[in-house]
Design a protein around this motif. Structure first.
Motif, PDB file in Angstrom:
ATOM      1  N   LEU A   1       0.827  -1.196   0.000  1.00 28.86           N
ATOM      2  CA  LEU A   1       0.000   0.000   0.000  1.00 28.86           C
ATOM      3  C   LEU A   1       0.871   1.259   0.000  1.00 28.86           C
ATOM      4  O   LEU A   1       1.881   1.340   0.701  1.00 28.86           O
ATOM      5  CB  LEU A   1      -0.890   0.029   1.246  1.00 28.86           C
ATOM      6  CG  LEU A   1      -1.916  -1.107   1.384  1.00 28.86           C
ATOM      7  CD1 LEU A   1      -2.618  -0.995   2.721  1.00 28.86           C
ATOM      8  CD2 LEU A   1      -2.927  -1.063   0.244  1.00 28.86           C
ATOM      9  N   ILE A   2       0.461   2.244  -0.787  1.00 26.38           N
ATOM     10  CA  ILE A   2       1.129   3.548  -0.847  1.00 26.38           C
ATOM     11  C   ILE A   2       0.138   4.597  -0.366  1.00 26.38           C
ATOM     12  O   ILE A   2      -0.902   4.811  -0.991  1.00 26.38           O
ATOM     13  CB  ILE A   2       1.625   3.857  -2.271  1.00 26.38           C
ATOM     14  CG1 ILE A   2       2.642   2.801  -2.712  1.00 26.38           C
ATOM     15  CG2 ILE A   2       2.219   5.254  -2.350  1.00 26.38           C
ATOM     16  CD1 ILE A   2       3.137   2.972  -4.144  1.00 26.38           C
ATOM     17  N   ASP A   3       0.458   5.237   0.730  1.00 21.56           N
ATOM     18  CA  ASP A   3      -0.454   6.152   1.407  1.00 21.56           C
ATOM     19  C   ASP A   3       0.078   7.584   1.273  1.00 21.56           C
ATOM     20  O   ASP A   3       1.066   7.947   1.909  1.00 21.56           O
ATOM     21  CB  ASP A   3      -0.564   5.752   2.887  1.00 21.56           C
ATOM     22  CG  ASP A   3      -1.660   6.501   3.620  1.00 21.56           C
ATOM     23  OD1 ASP A   3      -2.359   7.312   2.989  1.00 21.56           O
ATOM     24  OD2 ASP A   3      -1.815   6.254   4.836  1.00 21.56           O
ATOM     25  N   LEU A   4      -0.606   8.402   0.467  1.00 20.47           N
ATOM     26  CA  LEU A   4      -0.133   9.760   0.218  1.00 20.47           C
ATOM     27  C   LEU A   4      -0.600  10.762   1.268  1.00 20.47           C
ATOM     28  O   LEU A   4      -0.047  11.871   1.340  1.00 20.47           O
ATOM     29  CB  LEU A   4      -0.598  10.249  -1.163  1.00 20.47           C
ATOM     30  CG  LEU A   4      -0.134   9.464  -2.382  1.00 20.47           C
ATOM     31  CD1 LEU A   4      -0.480  10.223  -3.648  1.00 20.47           C
ATOM     32  CD2 LEU A   4       1.356   9.167  -2.322  1.00 20.47           C
ATOM     33  N   HIS A   5      -1.608  10.398   2.044  1.00 20.24           N
ATOM     34  CA  HIS A   5      -2.127  11.351   3.032  1.00 20.24           C
ATOM     35  C   HIS A   5      -2.574  10.586   4.271  1.00 20.24           C
ATOM     36  O   HIS A   5      -3.643   9.991   4.301  1.00 20.24           O
ATOM     37  CB  HIS A   5      -3.306  12.139   2.448  1.00 20.24           C
ATOM     38  CG  HIS A   5      -3.817  13.217   3.361  1.00 20.24           C
ATOM     39  ND1 HIS A   5      -3.862  14.537   3.019  1.00 20.24           N
ATOM     40  CD2 HIS A   5      -4.309  13.156   4.622  1.00 20.24           C
ATOM     41  CE1 HIS A   5      -4.348  15.244   4.021  1.00 20.24           C
ATOM     42  NE2 HIS A   5      -4.647  14.415   5.007  1.00 20.24           N
ATOM     43  N   GLY A   6      -1.732  10.627   5.301  1.00 21.43           N
ATOM     44  CA  GLY A   6      -2.076  10.015   6.580  1.00 21.43           C
ATOM     45  C   GLY A   6      -1.587  10.891   7.713  1.00 21.43           C
ATOM     46  O   GLY A   6      -0.418  11.279   7.736  1.00 21.43           O
TER      47      GLY A   6
END
Length: 398
Positions: free
Chosen positions: A69-74
């Protein structure tokens, strides 16, 4: 045969990104579809289709092998660093704990969404400075790939030269423009803002109103500064985003050359953004809840209309793993399409598509191994980051 189980020690030589090993028996999601073949990992990179030969193996029979998973906004890391208003823990301790939290949710590439706000405390400039430096200096000590997503508030006008310096020194990997400032004459907006603020900081109502009014007075200067920041970002090749757009704000985003729209307020804005050639990001918690917690655009509605491209964890990491399963189960899109929304498409938006987000020859070996028959429990059985076995999880339901 080296089984995928908690008996495989994380101190094992397989953890070295230089030591080749293979994943055997798993069902692998590639850009061409599902494949059942050996997946060799060597020097931190993927080598699909190459026979495993005599290298050590992980037995992944019955499991899915997917891009991480690639999470750009956390921003849930704020609650690890500052779990109570005004209470902060040592950053190194918080980052180590947070790293394990990301792995437990299958996130292999994470953009720390660090606020650069007019607020005091954890979302102010001093805190942003500490967080940016900590993320950049801790990269070799953390297992998850860490990047900086700076969420710049338009009414934060102080320290412009410092912010430009961060951009020029490549401390910022994604820059977004935010305007969370409430209308001081709208009691409902102010009440919601104060409720959120008090979860982070101790601030009297008088002080909060004073802060809001000072920020309102700086808004036009801040917007002009953001125009300049957007121009510099384009020159430096730093991707930009805009946050909580309506149609009026979207016009400003288009003028600035923003490429990514985060959490559009309504369907008309999302559709218009798509027509303008922009990508639309929405929150995975919206999928799990079935609606926006603010009463804004539903991801389900956006998927149906083709007006959302990618998902992020926003404030809840487990939702990012759950969302593709829910979207597929409810017939809103295929699982393969939904998984691209949390892997390949995020990579495309931040210039990482040449090495992350898909299972391709030569790409970074960032993978999650899932049990599709997890029966409601977490499906994650293993996480590999940069060719290293970063975490293994037993199936406690069996």
């Amino acid at each position: 045969m080296r089984p995928l189980s908690p008996t495989c020690s994380l101190d094992d030589p397989l953890r070295s990104a230089q030591d080749p090993f293979a994943i055997q028996g798993g069902r692998m999601l590639t850009p061409e579809g599902w494949r059942e073949t050996d997946l060799v990992i060597s020097e931190g990179c993927l080598r699909p289709g190459i026979p495993a030969g005599s290298v050590p193996t992980l037995d992944a029979r019955g499991l899915w092998v997917l891009p991480g998973l690639i999470d750009l906004h956390g921003d849930a890391f704020e609650r690890v660093y500052c779990p109570r208003p005004g209470v902060r823990f040592p950053l190194e301790m918080a980052l180590q704990e947070h790293d394990r939290l990301l792995l437990a949710n299958g996130i292999t590439t994470f953009f720390f969404s660090i606020a650069d706000s007019f607020e005091p405390g954890i979302r102010g400039r001093e805190s942003a400075r500490r967080l940016v430096e900590a993320v950049k200096s801790s990269a070799r000590r953390l297992r998850v790939n860490g990047y900086v997503h700076l969420r710049h508030e338009e009414s934060q006008v102080n320290g412009l030269d410092e912010l430009v310096g961060w951009m020029e020194s490549r401390r910022i990997d994604l820059l977004s423009f935010n305007d969370h400032l409430p209308d001081p004459d709208d009691r409902a907006q102010v009440a919601r803002f104060l409720k959120s603020l008090r979860l982070r900081e101790h601030l009297s109502e008088d002080d909060a109103y004073r802060m809001i009014r000072e920020a309102v007075a700086q808004r036009e200067q801040g917007r002009s500064q953001c125009d300049e920041l957007a121009r510099r970002a384009r020159t430096l090749g730093i991707p930009t985003a805009s946050h909580d757009d309506d149609l009026e704000r979207l016009r400003q985003s288009v003028r600035r050359g923003v490429r990514l729209i985060e959490f559009p307020m309504n369907g008309a804005t999302a559709l218009r953004a798509k027509k303008e050639g922009l990508a639309v990001l929405m929150g995975a918690p919206n999928v799990v809840h079935g609606r926006s917690h603010l009463g804004w655009l539903s991801v389900r509605e956006a998927v149906r209309s083709g007006s959302v491209d990618l998902l992020c964890s926003d404030y809840h990491y487990p939702s990012l793993m759950a969302a593709p399963f829910i979207l597929a189960k409810d017939g809103l899109c295929s699982f393969e399409t939904a998984w691209r929304m949390v892997s390949a498409v995020p990579a495309q938006q931040v210039g990482l598509a040449h090495r992350k987000g898909e299972i391709k020859d030569g790409y970074d070996a960032d993978l999650v191994l899932l049990d599709p028959a997890a029966n409601g429990s977490t499906p994650i059985r293993g996480v590999i980051v940069g060719g290293r076995i970063a975490a293994l999880f037993p199936d406690v339901s069996r």
